[in-house]
Write a protein that holds these residues in place. Sequence first.
Motif, short mmCIF file in Angstrom:
data_model
loop_
_atom_site.label_atom_id
_atom_site.label_comp_id
_atom_site.label_asym_id
_atom_site.label_seq_id
_atom_site.Cartn_x
_atom_site.Cartn_y
_atom_site.Cartn_z
N LEU A 42 0.84 -1.19 0.00
CA LEU A 42 0.00 0.00 0.00
C LEU A 42 0.88 1.25 0.00
CD1 LEU A 42 -2.67 -1.08 2.65
CD2 LEU A 42 -3.02 -0.93 0.17
N ASP A 43 0.23 2.40 -0.03
CA ASP A 43 0.95 3.67 0.03
C ASP A 43 0.73 4.30 1.39
OD1 ASP A 43 1.85 3.91 -2.81
OD2 ASP A 43 -0.33 3.87 -3.18
N LEU A 44 1.71 5.08 1.81
CA LEU A 44 1.59 5.89 3.01
C LEU A 44 1.20 7.29 2.57
CD1 LEU A 44 1.93 6.04 6.12
CD2 LEU A 44 4.28 6.84 5.69
N VAL A 45 -0.01 7.73 2.94
CA VAL A 45 -0.55 9.01 2.46
C VAL A 45 -0.76 9.95 3.64
CG1 VAL A 45 -2.40 10.13 1.17
CG2 VAL A 45 -1.70 7.80 0.57
N GLU A 46 -0.21 11.15 3.55
CA GLU A 46 -0.36 12.15 4.59
C GLU A 46 -1.73 12.81 4.42
OE1 GLU A 46 2.78 15.31 6.39
OE2 GLU A 46 2.13 15.69 4.33
N VAL A 47 -2.65 12.54 5.37
CA VAL A 47 -4.02 13.02 5.23
C VAL A 47 -4.30 14.25 6.08
CG1 VAL A 47 -4.94 10.77 4.58
CG2 VAL A 47 -4.80 11.38 7.00
N ALA A 48 -3.46 14.51 7.08
CA ALA A 48 -3.63 15.71 7.93
C ALA A 48 -2.26 16.27 8.23
CB ALA A 48 -4.39 15.36 9.20
N PRO A 49 -1.68 17.03 7.29
CA PRO A 49 -0.31 17.52 7.47
C PRO A 49 -0.15 18.54 8.58
CG PRO A 49 -1.32 18.48 5.52
CD PRO A 49 -2.25 17.43 5.99
N ASP A 50 -1.23 19.22 8.98
CA ASP A 50 -1.13 20.27 9.99
C ASP A 50 -1.28 19.76 11.41
OD1 ASP A 50 -0.76 22.17 7.99
OD2 ASP A 50 -2.93 22.53 7.78
N ALA A 51 -1.58 18.46 11.54
CA ALA A 51 -1.71 17.90 12.89
C ALA A 51 -0.33 17.73 13.51
CB ALA A 51 -2.45 16.56 12.83
N HIS A 52 -0.29 17.51 14.82
CA HIS A 52 0.98 17.33 15.53
C HIS A 52 0.93 16.03 16.32
CE1 HIS A 52 2.27 21.41 14.54
NE2 HIS A 52 1.06 21.83 14.89
N PRO A 53 1.59 14.96 15.84
CA PRO A 53 2.30 14.88 14.56
C PRO A 53 1.31 14.73 13.41
CG PRO A 53 2.35 12.77 15.65
CD PRO A 53 1.67 13.71 16.62
N PRO A 54 1.79 14.87 12.17
CA PRO A 54 0.90 14.71 11.02
C PRO A 54 0.27 13.31 10.99
CG PRO A 54 2.98 15.70 10.35
CD PRO A 54 3.16 15.25 11.77
N VAL A 55 -0.95 13.26 10.45
CA VAL A 55 -1.66 11.97 10.36
C VAL A 55 -1.43 11.39 8.98
CG1 VAL A 55 -3.89 10.81 10.50
CG2 VAL A 55 -3.41 12.78 11.98
N ALA A 56 -1.06 10.12 8.93
CA ALA A 56 -0.84 9.43 7.67
C ALA A 56 -1.65 8.13 7.68
CB ALA A 56 0.64 9.14 7.45
N LYS A 57 -2.10 7.74 6.50
CA LYS A 57 -2.94 6.54 6.41
C LYS A 57 -2.39 5.59 5.37
CE LYS A 57 -7.71 5.02 5.71
NZ LYS A 57 -9.11 5.41 5.43
N LEU A 58 -2.55 4.31 5.63
CA LEU A 58 -2.17 3.28 4.67
C LEU A 58 -3.33 3.06 3.71
CD1 LEU A 58 -0.53 0.68 7.10
CD2 LEU A 58 0.64 2.36 5.67
N MET A 59 -3.08 3.23 2.41
CA MET A 59 -4.15 3.07 1.43
C MET A 59 -3.56 2.83 0.05
SD MET A 59 -5.48 6.95 0.61
CE MET A 59 -5.78 7.45 2.28
N ASP A 60 -4.44 2.40 -0.86
CA ASP A 60 -4.08 2.30 -2.28
C ASP A 60 -4.33 3.68 -2.88
OD1 ASP A 60 -3.97 1.93 -5.03
OD2 ASP A 60 -4.86 -0.08 -4.95
N PHE A 61 -3.26 4.45 -3.06
CA PHE A 61 -3.44 5.84 -3.47
C PHE A 61 -4.01 5.95 -4.88
CE2 PHE A 61 -1.69 10.05 -4.85
CZ PHE A 61 -2.48 10.81 -4.01
N GLY A 62 -3.64 5.06 -5.78
CA GLY A 62 -4.19 5.08 -7.13
C GLY A 62 -5.69 4.87 -7.13
N LYS A 63 -6.15 3.90 -6.34
CA LYS A 63 -7.58 3.64 -6.24
C LYS A 63 -8.28 4.83 -5.60
CE LYS A 63 -10.87 0.37 -4.21
NZ LYS A 63 -11.02 -0.85 -3.36
N PHE A 64 -7.65 5.42 -4.60
CA PHE A 64 -8.22 6.58 -3.91
C PHE A 64 -8.41 7.75 -4.88
CE2 PHE A 64 -7.25 10.64 -1.80
CZ PHE A 64 -8.34 10.73 -0.95
#
Length: 212
Positions: A42-64
Motif C-alpha cells: 500500500l501507500d503511506l498518504v499524509e491526510v492531515a499535514p497540519d496535525a501534531h504529529p501529522p496523520v498518515a494513512k495506509l491506502m491504495d493511493f491510485g484507487k483513492f
Amino acid sequence: MSEPRINERIRVPEVRLVGPAGEQVGVVRVEDALRLAQEADLDLVEVAPDAHPPVAKLMDFGKFKYESAMKARDARRNQANTVLKEIRFRLKIDPHDYETKKGHVVRFLKGGDKVKVMIMFRGREQSRPEMGMRLLQRLAEDVADLGSVESAPRLDGRNMTMVIGPHKKKAEAMSEQRRKREDERTAKKAGKSAPTDAPAAAPAAEAEPSAS
C-alpha cells in the motif's frame, strides 16, 4: 488543491498512523510506517499535514484518486443551477387562460426552477393594484404545495411582480423526474409482457342422433 504527500515525500520524524480499515495504529516513526506500507503493498498518504504529529494513512493511493475523481464527476453531473422563469398574466384573465398559465408555473416549480410572475396593467387598470394583489395571492395559494413566495408582490412601474421558489432543489427535482420516468417505463414494459387470457374454447358440437 495540491495532492497530499505520499511515501518518501513525507519528510517528518514521525506520524500518527491510521490503518487501511481506519484503525488507529498510533504514533510511529515514519520509517516504520513506510515499512508497514511496503509490506502491505500500500501507500503511506499524509491526510492531515497540519496535525501534531501529522496523520498518515495506509491506502491504495491510485484507487483513492480514481474514486475521488468519479465522485467529483458525479457531483458536477448532479449539480444544477436554479433558473428564474417568467410568466406574464393580464389583470382581466379568463379562467381558461389562468389555468394554462398556472400549469406553466406548476411545471417550472416541479422542475426545481423559480418563477417570476408578472401582471401587466393597462390604462385605467393601474388604479386597481389591489386586483393584481388578489390575483397573485390566488396563484400562490394554488401552487402552495410546490413552492412558496420568496418575493412578495410589489409594483414595478406598470407591472406587479412576485417570485415563487420551489420547495425542492433543482437537482432533487430532476432526480425525482428521472425516477418517475424510469418507473413509467418499467410499468409499460411490465404491461406489455403480461400474458393475455387465452380465448375460451368453443363448445363441442352435439353429436347427431344416429338413424334408427
